[in-house]
Design a protein around this motif. Structure first.
Motif, PDB file in Angstrom:
ATOM      1  N   GLY A 114       0.762  -1.082  -0.050  1.00 41.17           N
ATOM      2  CA  GLY A 114      -0.125  -0.054  -0.127  1.00 41.17           C
ATOM      3  C   GLY A 114       0.820   1.215   0.067  1.00 41.17           C
ATOM      4  O   GLY A 114       2.085   1.236  -0.451  1.00 41.17           O
ATOM      5  N   ASP A 115       0.268   2.413   0.466  1.00 43.65           N
ATOM      6  CA  ASP A 115       1.189   3.640   0.397  1.00 43.65           C
ATOM      7  C   ASP A 115       1.987   3.738   1.974  1.00 43.65           C
ATOM      8  O   ASP A 115       2.489   4.954   2.221  1.00 43.65           O
ATOM      9  CB  ASP A 115      -0.053   4.746   0.268  1.00 43.65           C
ATOM     10  CG  ASP A 115      -0.994   5.137   1.044  1.00 43.65           C
ATOM     11  OD1 ASP A 115      -0.954   4.182   2.117  1.00 43.65           O
ATOM     12  OD2 ASP A 115      -1.792   5.792   0.925  1.00 43.65           O
ATOM     13  N   GLY A 116       1.573   2.852   2.675  1.00 38.80           N
ATOM     14  CA  GLY A 116       2.190   2.946   4.075  1.00 38.80           C
ATOM     15  C   GLY A 116       1.584   3.864   5.089  1.00 38.80           C
ATOM     16  O   GLY A 116       2.110   3.775   6.199  1.00 38.80           O
ATOM     17  N   SER A 117       0.405   4.080   4.659  1.00 38.21           N
ATOM     18  CA  SER A 117      -0.103   5.153   5.572  1.00 38.21           C
ATOM     19  C   SER A 117      -1.001   4.242   6.835  1.00 38.21           C
ATOM     20  O   SER A 117      -1.690   4.508   7.730  1.00 38.21           O
ATOM     21  CB  SER A 117      -1.331   6.024   4.743  1.00 38.21           C
ATOM     22  OG  SER A 117      -2.458   5.177   4.366  1.00 38.21           O
ATOM     23  N   GLN A 118      -1.148   2.712   6.454  1.00 41.32           N
ATOM     24  CA  GLN A 118      -1.788   1.852   7.229  1.00 41.32           C
ATOM     25  C   GLN A 118      -1.239   1.950   8.667  1.00 41.32           C
ATOM     26  O   GLN A 118       0.263   2.021   8.790  1.00 41.32           O
ATOM     27  CB  GLN A 118      -2.140   0.517   6.854  1.00 41.32           C
ATOM     28  CG  GLN A 118      -0.745  -0.191   6.648  1.00 41.32           C
ATOM     29  CD  GLN A 118      -0.377  -0.207   5.288  1.00 41.32           C
ATOM     30  OE1 GLN A 118      -0.321   1.101   4.634  1.00 41.32           O
ATOM     31  NE2 GLN A 118       0.256  -1.165   4.469  1.00 41.32           N
ATOM     32  N   THR A 119      -1.894   1.775  10.060  1.00 43.10           N
ATOM     33  CA  THR A 119      -1.100   1.864  11.208  1.00 43.10           C
ATOM     34  C   THR A 119      -0.997   0.515  11.822  1.00 43.10           C
ATOM     35  O   THR A 119      -2.003  -0.526  11.526  1.00 43.10           O
ATOM     36  CB  THR A 119      -1.757   2.813  12.133  1.00 43.10           C
ATOM     37  OG1 THR A 119      -2.999   2.273  12.442  1.00 43.10           O
ATOM     38  CG2 THR A 119      -2.048   4.161  11.462  1.00 43.10           C
TER      39      THR A 119
END
Length: 328
Positions: free
Chosen positions: A206-211
């Motif tokens: 993904g874009d790395g915004s998941q936590t």
């Protein structure tokens, strides 16, 4: 002397639980079929008279001679790479394995604990996740084999508690890390550290915004132990509420390892949760527990463990490839 059965004992959390219960003076009966566990995690306990190991699959009938005071059911694949490879076994250990062990607990009049997971919340619509949230889970998606196995575990455990009066505990475990994790299990921390140690770029899906919220294993084991010894029978979240995005976490790993790798991005796997943060109000109020180990300290200890692995072990590490996962 208390006698405790721990399933999944050769795995990451299971092996640390063996250490804790040995330290508490228990006789520990460890059980594992080694489908994902590793005897290296518990071989230091083999010389002890208070430790016994059985190579056994708990989806088959389980017999343990003598009395038992506690049964901790921690046998289950716990990473996407594992449960995508062995989906049927994942469902069976959650269903048949749990049923077998609940029957054993009833026979022995033992206190029973299951290792549930934050994955029962799915891709949550509530943030942070409280124990009262029922979740947002795709039952027929590729992750469903793990999510639903754990949800069934909770249901059958509560059925035994209500119908048979069995003394039960349910711990919902959030992302945990530390020494003895497998580099090839597909989870974020060992994947990043393995890539850094091999000089590869770090893969973010993904874009790395998941936590995610990462809890050091020593804190996790303390929370699990306190819950087992408490009088509380409903599910309790045990995890670290310190939330971080995957992109920021990858940058932390690069800084920690002193490498100059880049971050590369690949498509996000189907049903991968975008947010994961435990509400630990119950753990604080009921157990007097909260995590003590900061991420910087915990990651340093974990990296030292991985640095001690042989070159052969590093080469055997599998890359996280969820391309087929996305197609299903």
């Amino acid at each position: 002397m208390k006698r405790t059965l721990i399933t999944g004992a050769a795995g990451f959390l299971g092996s640390h639980l063996c250490d804790r219960f040995i330290a508490e003076g228990h006789e520990v009966i460890a059980m594992d079929n080694l489908i994902t566990g590793d005897l290296k995690n518990i071989e230091h306990l083999f010389p002890l008279e208070r430790f016994k190991f059985y190579n056994h699959d708990v989806t088959n009938f389980v017999h343990v001679p003598g009395n038992l005071d506690y049964i901790l059911h921690f046998a289950s694949p716990a990473s996407p790479i594992d449960y995508l490879k062995i989906p049927i076994q994942t469902l069976k250990v959650g269903a048949l394995g749990t049923h077998n062990l609940l029957g054993l607990a009833k026979e022995k009049n033992a206190r029973f604990m299951i290792a549930s997971t934050s994955e029962i919340y799915g891709d949550p619509l509530v943030h942070p996740q409280t124990e009262e949230y029922y979740g947002n889970v795709n039952t027929i998606g590729p992750r469903g084999v793990y999510d639903e196995a754990k949800r069934f575990q909770e249901s059958i455990t509560m059925a035994y508690h209500r119908f048979h009066g069995l003394d039960t505990r349910i711990v919902r475990i959030f992302n945990t890390y530390g020494p003895r994790m497998r580099l090839n299990d597909g989870r974020v921390i060992p994947a990043f550290m393995g890539q850094a140690l091999r000089g590869e770029d770090l893969t973010v899906f993904g874009d790395g915004s998941q936590t995610r919220s990462f809890c050091f294993v020593d804190d996790e084991i303390e929370g699990i132990y306190r819950l087992l010894m408490s009088d509380y029978t409903l599910p309790v979240n045990i995890g670290n509420p310190n939330e971080i995005t995957i992109k920021d976490f990858a940058e932390e790993i690069i800084k920690l390892t002193g490498t100059d790798q880049k971050i590369i991005y690949k498509p996000l796997p189907k049903d991968d949760p975008m947010q994961r943060q435990p509400d630990i109000t119950k753990a604080k109020e009921i157990l007097g527990w909260e995590p003590k180990v900061g991420r910087e300290e915990g990651m340093r200890k974990t990296f030292e463990f991985f640095k001690g692995l042989s070159k052969e072990e590093l080469k055997k590490t599998e890359h996280r490839d969820f391309s087929n996962h996305n197609k299903k």
